[in-house]
Design an enzyme around this catalytic site. Sequence first.
Site, mmCIF file in Angstrom:
data_model
loop_
_atom_site.group_PDB
_atom_site.id
_atom_site.type_symbol
_atom_site.label_atom_id
_atom_site.label_comp_id
_atom_site.label_asym_id
_atom_site.label_seq_id
_atom_site.Cartn_x
_atom_site.Cartn_y
_atom_site.Cartn_z
ATOM 1 N N HIS A 1 55.027 5.159 17.713
ATOM 2 C CA HIS A 1 55.284 6.554 18.110
ATOM 3 C C HIS A 1 56.430 7.173 17.327
ATOM 4 O O HIS A 1 56.481 8.386 17.139
ATOM 5 C CB HIS A 1 55.512 6.656 19.629
ATOM 6 C CG HIS A 1 56.386 5.583 20.190
ATOM 7 N ND1 HIS A 1 55.926 4.325 20.470
ATOM 8 C CD2 HIS A 1 57.699 5.565 20.489
ATOM 9 C CE1 HIS A 1 56.919 3.593 20.950
ATOM 10 N NE2 HIS A 1 58.006 4.322 20.957
ATOM 11 N N HIS B 1 54.749 10.474 46.993
ATOM 12 C CA HIS B 1 54.957 9.260 47.784
ATOM 13 C C HIS B 1 53.622 8.695 48.256
ATOM 14 O O HIS B 1 52.767 9.469 48.713
ATOM 15 C CB HIS B 1 55.823 9.564 49.007
ATOM 16 C CG HIS B 1 55.977 8.371 49.903
ATOM 17 N ND1 HIS B 1 56.837 7.334 49.608
ATOM 18 C CD2 HIS B 1 55.357 8.040 51.061
ATOM 19 C CE1 HIS B 1 56.739 6.422 50.559
ATOM 20 N NE2 HIS B 1 55.851 6.816 51.458
#
Length: 468
Positions: free
Chosen positions: A324, A447
């Site tokens: 990358h 969550h």
Amino acid sequence: MSDIYDLVVIGGGPGGYVAAIRAAQLGQKVACVDKRETLGGTCLNVGCIPSKALLQSSHHLEMAKHDMAAHGVKTGRVTADLPTMMGRKDEVIHGLTQGIAFLFKKNKIDHFCGLGTIVASDTVAVSGDDGSKKELKTEHILIATGSESATLPGLDIDEKYIVTSTGALSLPKIPKKLVVIGAGVIGLELGSVWRRLGSEVTVVEYLDAILPGMDGEVRKRSKLLFAKQGLNFRLSTKVTGATVSNKKVMLSVEPVGEGDAEIINADVVLVAVGRLPCTQNLGLENVGVKLDEKGFVVVDGDFQTNVPGIFAIGDVIGGMMLAHKAEEEGVCLAEKLVGQKGHINYKAIPGVVYTHPEIAAVGRSEEGLKRDAIPYKVGKFPFGANARAKAMGDIDGFVKILAHKENDQILGAHIIGPGAGDLIAEIVLAMESDISAEDIARTCHSHPSLGEAVKEAALAVDKRAIHM
Ligand code: FAD
Ligand code: NAI
């Protein structure tokens, strides 16, 4: 007859092929020369992709053998089917390399298969394996020739008994005993693959700790976890030579300090002691391109070599030898060539080790901050207190964020644990956008998610983690 290009790229790896695509998007006439038949360079052919395919397959095996029962999944006797695993890996490589060939066609990039040699600052010669020769005339040349495995004196690589990562990605059978030289990224990733498949793996490392350059706490914790999984470590140990006889390798080692020399026997030895830039047979001497003392091509901030019109990016210029990083440089260079600003931030380039647990890092380590006397705060949160990690049954590790003591700027982050390689992206974005630990702490995270461990670590920077 010669073709005339705006840009000829030598090397079709993540640096070269991405530069070629971006330049073509910007209206440039582009050619890319690679001596490999398939595009994608080291990364797609013999690096990132095959190693991740084998890591994934061997992880499934490990899960089936050791972890699924705890989830109430009974599997019976589970065995490795190496030919299928290798075949799948090859299919993944094939699909992705063909994908790059498709992108080249889509962007009208000419692909030449053959050795690229710089003949003059505006000419690249291409010599094919079949003896064909061609000359490409161009305004700009980009050297993106990448790197190759380093070796050690006294070790003759045969890719059968004494192998580099390339050989270790295609072993025809599971070695009983594998010795890995070098406890860096390749050593730990490929050592993990073969250990999971059943090899007894010993990792010999010259230094007194694994994963040089990483945060000290991560280095210590990861060594404990890998040792628990069954990797044997011989730290502070120097390799002095190897002989192959009767299909066995006898590796000579001695302690870095005091102590006796000894022989370690192995079926296969993997040499993973770093990588060297590819600058041979490239014709650099024809135009006088300057190399540094380690053999990397010297460039300025615009990737310009000392020869006008010739540029270089990726592993061949050194720095972090990561796909990358090479890609970012490729895009930046292509944009600069057409007069745009280009952008690359070397302070926010993540590094990931795809072991289990994964290890990910960006920015400064605690040791580096201490050394440079930069005042900092630490926020740490264990995956053992993260609901999603608990539900997954994958609780080893932690998120650690280092922020500046005075202005809360994020200076670095280190994650060891499930999904570390993906979780780090949030912190990279935070660093790129120059937002503070407090900003992450105030951002709502779903969550139950592993990302909540990042939020909690950011809260912990200010000593106010909720679930700890
Ligand atoms: P390369 O990908 O090396 O490409 C250079 C290309 O140039 C090659 O195809 C070569 O054939 C060609 N070439 C060289 N000389 C000539 C010439 N004279 N003429 C024509 N062609 C030429 N990095 C990550 O970010 N993540 C990972 O998970 C990861 N895993 C890795 C695993 C392994 C086993 C290895 C070995 C490396 C891994 N890397 C990983 C590193 C990554 O592969 C390199 O950083 C990346 O490929 C560098 O890109 P590049 O374009 O600079 O060069
Ligand atoms: P490395 O630099 O990560 O590790 C080499 C290790 O070998 C170090 O620990 C070093 O101390 C040790 N060593 C050096 N000489 C030695 C000797 N004589 N005896 C014993 N140990 C010795 O290099 P590695 O693992 O070969 O990887 C090369 C490059 O490929 C790295 O720069 C890495 O960035 C890249 N890579 C990246 C991956 C990823 O991003 N997941 C995966 C694999 C490779």
